[in-house]
Design a protein around this motif. Structure first.
Motif, short mmCIF file in Angstrom:
data_model
loop_
_atom_site.label_atom_id
_atom_site.label_comp_id
_atom_site.label_asym_id
_atom_site.label_seq_id
_atom_site.Cartn_x
_atom_site.Cartn_y
_atom_site.Cartn_z
N MET A 77 28.47 48.37 45.01
CA MET A 77 27.93 47.21 44.31
C MET A 77 28.83 46.83 43.12
N VAL A 78 29.32 47.83 42.39
CA VAL A 78 30.19 47.58 41.25
C VAL A 78 31.47 46.90 41.71
N VAL A 79 32.02 47.39 42.83
CA VAL A 79 33.25 46.82 43.38
C VAL A 79 33.02 45.38 43.80
N LEU A 80 31.90 45.13 44.48
CA LEU A 80 31.59 43.79 44.95
C LEU A 80 31.41 42.84 43.78
N ARG A 81 30.73 43.31 42.73
CA ARG A 81 30.52 42.47 41.55
C ARG A 81 31.87 42.12 40.91
N ALA A 82 32.77 43.09 40.91
CA ALA A 82 34.10 42.85 40.33
C ALA A 82 34.89 41.84 41.16
N LEU A 83 34.74 41.88 42.47
CA LEU A 83 35.53 41.00 43.35
C LEU A 83 35.16 39.54 43.17
N VAL A 84 33.91 39.25 42.83
CA VAL A 84 33.49 37.86 42.66
C VAL A 84 33.26 37.52 41.19
N GLY A 85 33.68 38.41 40.30
CA GLY A 85 33.53 38.17 38.87
C GLY A 85 34.53 37.15 38.36
N ARG A 86 34.44 36.82 37.07
CA ARG A 86 35.27 35.77 36.50
C ARG A 86 36.76 36.13 36.57
N VAL A 87 37.07 37.38 36.35
CA VAL A 87 38.47 37.82 36.42
C VAL A 87 38.82 38.30 37.83
N GLY A 88 37.89 39.06 38.42
CA GLY A 88 38.15 39.65 39.73
C GLY A 88 38.45 38.62 40.80
N ALA A 89 37.78 37.47 40.77
CA ALA A 89 38.02 36.44 41.79
C ALA A 89 39.46 35.95 41.74
N TRP A 90 39.97 35.74 40.51
CA TRP A 90 41.36 35.32 40.37
C TRP A 90 42.32 36.41 40.86
N VAL A 91 41.98 37.65 40.58
CA VAL A 91 42.83 38.76 41.03
C VAL A 91 42.87 38.83 42.55
N VAL A 92 41.70 38.69 43.17
CA VAL A 92 41.63 38.73 44.64
C VAL A 92 42.47 37.61 45.24
N LEU A 93 42.33 36.40 44.69
CA LEU A 93 43.10 35.27 45.20
C LEU A 93 44.60 35.50 45.04
#
Length: 685
Positions: free
Chosen positions: A1-17
């Motif tokens: 859950m923590v990982v998923l929250r990070a992936l769609v978070g404000r910073v995490g989404a940019w990192v994933v992209l």
């Protein structure tokens, strides 16, 4: 859950992209390109007679010899003296291009309406430049002909070149048409000038990456990917990837009406839709991997390539697409930007929810009507037949097919076919006598010898790769096996290869079908945790398969005038319809299971149908249209796969998933979810 929250978070989404862009670019640049074969090879098991003959003939002195068959005619009219002189001149010019010029002699038909020139050709030259060789012979044969006299190329070189031409530019043509279809349907679905661009870009990148990565990996596994597999791969990645995108976007839009924070809304959407997407993609990928147990190399290559492609599409749908959507914000949905509904704001029942309530009121009538409709469509299986001759495998009227018709009419139909018999050299006279006595054999010519084996070249009266040619091959094998001295003889050649391919395809169908059903049942059991629901869902998609196969067979035989289905069409149609058909049932029933926990079995199914009806219907129409795109290629097998899957997906989307499955759920009530505990629906108000 923590990982998923990070992936769609404000910073995490940019990192994933960012990581997705970098990784994709690196793979596009660094992965070596692999040139695929122009057209499918047989890929038969080594123990088949035709495969053994092919392997043994590679050691013969004339192993690397092919043939160009040039046919001259003037539309069925008798040839004039001037025509015959011109044909003789063309034969002399063609002989200069052959390693055995003395063998090049013009032959006139008995009715003098056609002439034939057979030109032996170095096989290495043909393999190095098939198109160039074919064009050269066409030009040479057509030079200085009298007005009205036409020449045409057929035989091994002519047919191979026409098949290769059918796939020339196929990837680009399929890609452009597929992208166009997907773009139009996404715009129609989202009614937004912006939103469709994101799913299309993500799925398009996944497709491009699959094209780059899959071919080298398949090559490493010894399963080269040909042009037909590349076409199916692209259609499947675009179709499945867009389906997953539609489901995720729909759930995200729904959550945006409940939550003001788009990151939290996406987190809920991925948590809710993610398991269904993973189960759906996993079902398709695992079903495809069952093809690795098939005997035909082409089936194994398709299974590996498409499983990898679906895996890539699923990863992009679950990781890259959520990041891209949250980065773009709510404005991406303009002009219909979802707003948070005020607490207590009344929600209006949509068309799909009203349909669900209508089905719930009369589940018996709906179920019976749906089953009867499916049964009526399945009646088309009365005309089901498998096996296309060489001239029936391409749509349109290519030159080699036209020339073959002239051969059928004026010469022996089997001249352009191929039956090679390898017999012990000391038994050549006896073998020749036995072979000549087989019905359908017109001539037997002893050829070269290698390691106590002699090659007999057999000409039949049957059209190449037709049922009559197969009967001749079967009879040859039987009569040679009856003689102990000739029991080790082998019958091969192009007609035998086609027969062995047909037999191997039937064996693969019998092997793979139970495995696919087992995979689907296992995934449904794990996902739904029910014993009865998987049985009903599998029964429903099996009904869809037989109905679409029946309807497709009727269309092929009565509308398109295809005499039969290609050898692998039934297996491919079954694979895609069962795996992809279960997709939509997974989307519906996983949501119904979620809603059942708070609303009960009946209201849970109604709510699930109301929530998923629109998106699943859009996804089904889109997937059907994408598979129909296969019909742009002039190859009968791909057209047949595209039509059957298109019909099946539409039937599954509009009838089975919309009407039959909910009706069955309403009829069985809580037993549908057995052995899960009964859930009591909350009292209204």
């Amino acid at each position: 859950m923590v990982v998923l929250r990070a992936l769609v978070g404000r910073v995490g989404a940019w990192v994933v992209l960012g990581l997705a862009v970098v990784a994709s670019a690196a793979l596009f640049v660094l992965v070596p390109s692999v040139e695929s074969d122009a057209f499918p090879s047989a890929g038969l098991p080594a123990e088949t007679q035709s495969a053994q003959v092919e392997a043994l003939l590679e050691e013969f002195p004339d192993a690397d010899v092919s043939a160009a068959l040039l046919v001259f005619e003037r539309g069925g009219e008798p040839l004039t003296d001037e025509d015959e002189a011109a044909v003789a001149a063309r034969a002399e010019a063609l002989a200069a291009e052959s390693p055995t010029p003395q063998a090049v002699r013009p032959q006139l038909s008995e009715d003098r309406t056609a002439a034939l020139v057979v030109v032996p050709v170095d096989g290495a030259d043909v393999e190095a430049d098939l198109a160039g060789t074919a064009d050269h012979f066409r030009a040479l044969a057509a030079e200085d002909l009298p007005e009205g006299l036409r020449s045409a190329l057929t035989g091994p070189i002519g047919f191979s070149d026409d098949v290769s031409s059918a796939f020339a530019g196929a990837d680009l043509r399929l890609l452009l048409v597929t992208v166009g279809v997907v773009a139009v349907l996404l715009i129609a679905t989202y009614r937004s000038p912006l939103l469709w661009l994101v799913p299309l870009a993500v799925v398009g990148t996944a497709d491009g990456l699959a094209r780059v990565v899959v071919a080298p990996l398949a090559e490493l596994a010894g399963l080269p990917v040909d042009a037909s597999i590349s076409g199916i791969l692209s259609v499947l990645v675009f179709g499945a990837g867009t389906n997953y995108a539609l489901l995720l976007v729909a759930r995200y839009r729904e959550e945006l009406t409940r939550q003001s924070d788009r990151h939290a809304a996406m987190l809920t959407a991925v948590r809710s839709a993610g398991p269904a997407i993973a189960a759906s993609g996993g079902t398709v990928a695992l079903s495809l991997l069952t093809l690795l147990l098939a005997s035909l190399q082409g089936n194994r290559a398709l299974g590996l390539a498409c499983a990898l492609g679906v895996g890539i599409a699923m990863v992009f749908a679950l990781l890259v697409l959520p990041a891209a959507l949250v980065v773009c914000g709510r404005g991406l949905f303009w002009p219909f930007v979802p707003r948070v509904q005020a607490e207590g704001e009344e929600r209006r029942a949509g068309a799909w929810e009203r349909l669900g309530r209508g089905v719930a009121r009369r589940p018996v009538l709906v179920a019976v009507a749906a089953v009867v409709g499916i049964a009526v469509l399945a009646l088309g299986l009365g005309g089901y037949r498998v096996g296309l001759s060489q001239t029936e495998q391409l749509t349109g009227d290519p030159e080699s097919v036209q020339a073959q018709r002239v051969l059928d009419r004026s010469f022996s139909a089997g001249l352009s076919g191929g039956v090679d018999v390898l017999v012990p050299s000391e038994e050549v006279p006896a073998a020749t006598e036995r072979v000549q006595a087989v019905e359908g054999v017109e001539s037997v010519r002893p050829g070269t010898e290698h390691e106590d084996l002699t090659r007999l070249t057999v000409t039949t009266s049957a059209a190449p790769q037709s049922e009559q040619a197969f009967e001749v091959v079967r009879a040859l094998r039987a009569t040679l096996a009856d003689d102990p001295a000739l029991a080790g003889s082998l019958v091969g050649g192009s007609d035998a290869t086609a027969l062995d391919t047909l037999d191997a395809a039937e064996d693969d169908l019998r092997l793979v079908v139970p495995l696919i059903l087992g995979v689907v049942a296992l995934v449904l059991l794990v996902l739904l945790r029910s014993a009865l629901a998987p049985v009903l869902l599998i029964a429903s998609v099996l009904g869809t398969f037989f109905a679409s196969l029946g309807a497709g067979t009727w269309l092929f035989t009565t509308v398109w005038d295809f005499p039969a289905l290609d050898a692998n069409v039934t297996l491919y149609a079954f694979l895609f319809l069962i795996a992809l058909g279960v997709d939509y049932n997974i989307f519906l029933t996983s949501r119904a299971r979620e809603e059942r926990a708070r609303l009960g079995a009946r209201e849970g199914m109604i709510t699930a149908l109301g929530s998923t009806g629109g998106v699943i219907t859009s996804a089904g129409v889109l997937l059907a249209a994408v598979f129909a795109v296969l019909g742009v290629l002039p190859v009968v097998a791909l057209t047949q796969v595209g039509v059957i899957v298109c019909l099946g997906v539409l039937l599954d989307t509009l009838v089975v998933r919309t009407l039959l499955v909910p009706a069955l759920a309403f009829l069985t009530r809580d037993a549908f979810w057995w052995p899960a505990r009964r859930v009591t629906a909350p009292a209204p108000g």
